[in-house]
Design an enzyme around this catalytic site. Structure first.
Site, PDB file in Angstrom:
ATOM      1  CE  LYS A  34      -0.314  -0.367   5.022  1.00  0.00           C
ATOM      2  NZ  LYS A  34      -1.162  -0.763   6.155  1.00  0.00           N
ATOM      3  CE1 TYR A 255      12.693  32.038   5.495  1.00  0.00           C
ATOM      4  CE2 TYR A 255      12.991  29.681   5.144  1.00  0.00           C
ATOM      5  CZ  TYR A 255      12.737  30.954   4.650  1.00  0.00           C
ATOM      6  OH  TYR A 255      12.534  31.120   3.320  1.00  0.00           O
TER       7      TYR A 255
HETATM    8  C1  LIG Z   1      -0.260  -1.821   6.726  1.00  0.00           C
HETATM    9  C2  LIG Z   1      -0.768  -3.104   7.233  1.00  0.00           C
HETATM   10  C3  LIG Z   1       0.122  -4.158   7.496  1.00  0.00           C
HETATM   11  C4  LIG Z   1       1.621  -4.016   7.400  1.00  0.00           C
HETATM   12  O1  LIG Z   1       2.125  -3.392   8.562  1.00  0.00           O
HETATM   13  P1  LIG Z   1       3.697  -3.287   8.812  1.00  0.00           P
HETATM   14  O2  LIG Z   1       3.805  -2.778  10.190  1.00  0.00           O
HETATM   15  O3  LIG Z   1       4.216  -2.305   7.800  1.00  0.00           O
HETATM   16  O4  LIG Z   1       4.257  -4.636   8.598  1.00  0.00           O
HETATM   17  C5  LIG Z   1      -0.422  -5.387   7.873  1.00  0.00           C
HETATM   18  N1  LIG Z   1      -1.756  -5.544   8.014  1.00  0.00           N
HETATM   19  C6  LIG Z   1      -2.628  -4.540   7.790  1.00  0.00           C
HETATM   20  C7  LIG Z   1      -4.081  -4.767   7.964  1.00  0.00           C
HETATM   21  C8  LIG Z   1      -2.168  -3.293   7.405  1.00  0.00           C
HETATM   22  O5  LIG Z   1      -3.032  -2.304   7.193  1.00  0.00           O
END
Ligand SMILES: *Cc1c(COP(=O)(O)O)cnc(C)c1O
Length: 360
Positions: A34, A255
């Site tokens: 994702k 800044y």
């Molecule tokens: C994003 C996600 C993961 C992966 O999590 P990590 O901590 O990056 O391994 C696993 N399961 C779900 C449902 C997620 O949304």
């Protein structure tokens, strides 16, 4: 030529995948891609991981981009569908879906005229109180899902951990126990573990594991870095030094003139800033790597630049030198601490101005 680049090592990602396999030899792997594979390139990462058993994404658009790119592996929508009109698209594109609510069950019932089979992962809320049906709804939801022809049987089951990154927190074991009790003897496949679960709670590995962060070589565990557990950081973020100048004691930098030189020193200006996704909250002292040596950021991060103190005796750093913001020799986990955030956010918030390059 682009000034700022994020170089992604495919070899590191393959190594990390193999390392995950060795940590969970009896589990199938849903590679979590994702958010543009956590900033590493959705399609490139899917092609870099030919041995994963499935791919997990958060949005239908991400799944369809993978299909358009020729990826034929099973793809799971981690939050399921958001609209009833998505359901035929899932069926046509052979996408698997999480079901986490009664509303989704109703929508599936109304779509039961569709031809085909939809693989469903029923998400159970074991205490995170984000997505998932609760224990009281479980009987009702499973019996209704069983009656929908469109839904493939047996159902599969999933839960998600709230505190798996905290090694001394017993809540993960409690969540796992509740989940295993509920689904005991029902058949179907089970998945519980994200990266932290895989590493720290091996009893949660079950049929399928869901690694995201570990694929990219970073550690989800508090106060650890990926290499502590045999992982290799896949991303190296770099830019170049565009000015080197002498400062006198008392000179102010940036800044708000927030940093004041305590002694005569030399300053380097590097062409990267929050306009590239470098965190604006990186504090004074955040390390930057130039010619294999760490130098501290001084003064505020600007949109296009940062400033680092080279010290009074600089001879080695010159205009045009490469500066590394994070990578194998400068853990992004460490930078995240200086910026009061987590490495997840840093690796995926790079802006379109940053060129992503892939190396083998
Ligand atoms: C994003 C996600 C993961 C992966 O999590 P990590 O901590 O990056 O391994 C696993 N399961 C779900 C449902 C997620 O949304």
């Amino acid at each position: 030529m682009s000034t700022v680049s994020a170089v992604i090592s495919r070899q590191a990602v393959k190594h990390n995948f193999a390392r995950i396999q060795s940590l969970a030899p009896n589990s199938k792997i849903i590679a979590i891609l994702k958010a543009n594979a956590y900033g590493h390139g959705l399609l490139e990462m899917a092609k870099t991981l030919p041995d994963c058993d499935a791919i997990g994404v958060a949005r239908l658009e991400e799944a369809l981009a993978l299909r358009a790119g020729g990826i034929v592996k099973p793809i799971l929508l981690l939050e399921g569908f958001f609209n009833p009109s998505d359901i035929p698209i899932l069926v046509t594109n052979n996408l698997q879906t999480v079901v986490h609510s009664l509303e989704q069950v109703e929508q599936l019932e109304q779509a039961s005229h569709l031809q085909g089979q939809l693989t469903v992962w029923l998400k159970i809320d074991t205490g995170m109180n984000r997505l998932g049906i609760n224990v009281q709804q479980f009987e009702l939801v499973t019996s209704r899902l069983q009656q929908i022809d469109l839904v493939a049987k047996p159902l599969n089951y999933m839960t998600h951990f709230a505190c798996a990154d905290e090694l001394n927190n017993p809540f993960t074991s409690e969540q796992a126990q509740q989940f295993y009790q509920l689904v005991d003897g029902l058949g179907g496949e089970l998945t519980l573990a994200n990266s932290a679960g895989i590493l720290a709670w091996p009893e949660t590995q079950a049929d399928w594991i869901r690694p995201g962060l570990l694929l990219y070589g970073c550690s989800p565990i508090i106060d650890r870095i990926g290499s502590d557990d045999g992982f290799i950081a896949a991303m190296t973020l770099s830019s170049s030094v565009i000015a080197v100048k002498k400062l006198s004691a008392g000179d102010k930098v940036g800044y708000g003139s927030s940093w004041i030189a305590a002694q005569d020193t030399t300053l380097a200006v590097i062409a990267i800033g929050y306009g590239d996704g470098y965190p604006r909250h990186a504090k004074d002292g955040t390390p930057v790597l130039i010619n294999s040596k760490r130098y501290p950021i001084v003064g505020r991060v600007s949109m296009d630049m940062i400033t680092v103190d080279l010290g009074p005796d600089n001879v080695s750093v010159q205009c045009g030198d490469k500066a590394i913001m994070w990578g194998q020799d400068l853990p992004v986990e460490e930078i995240a601490k200086y910026a009061d955030t987590i490495c997840y956010e840093l690796i995926l918030q790079l802006t379109s101005r940053v060129k992503i390059k892939f190396i083998d």
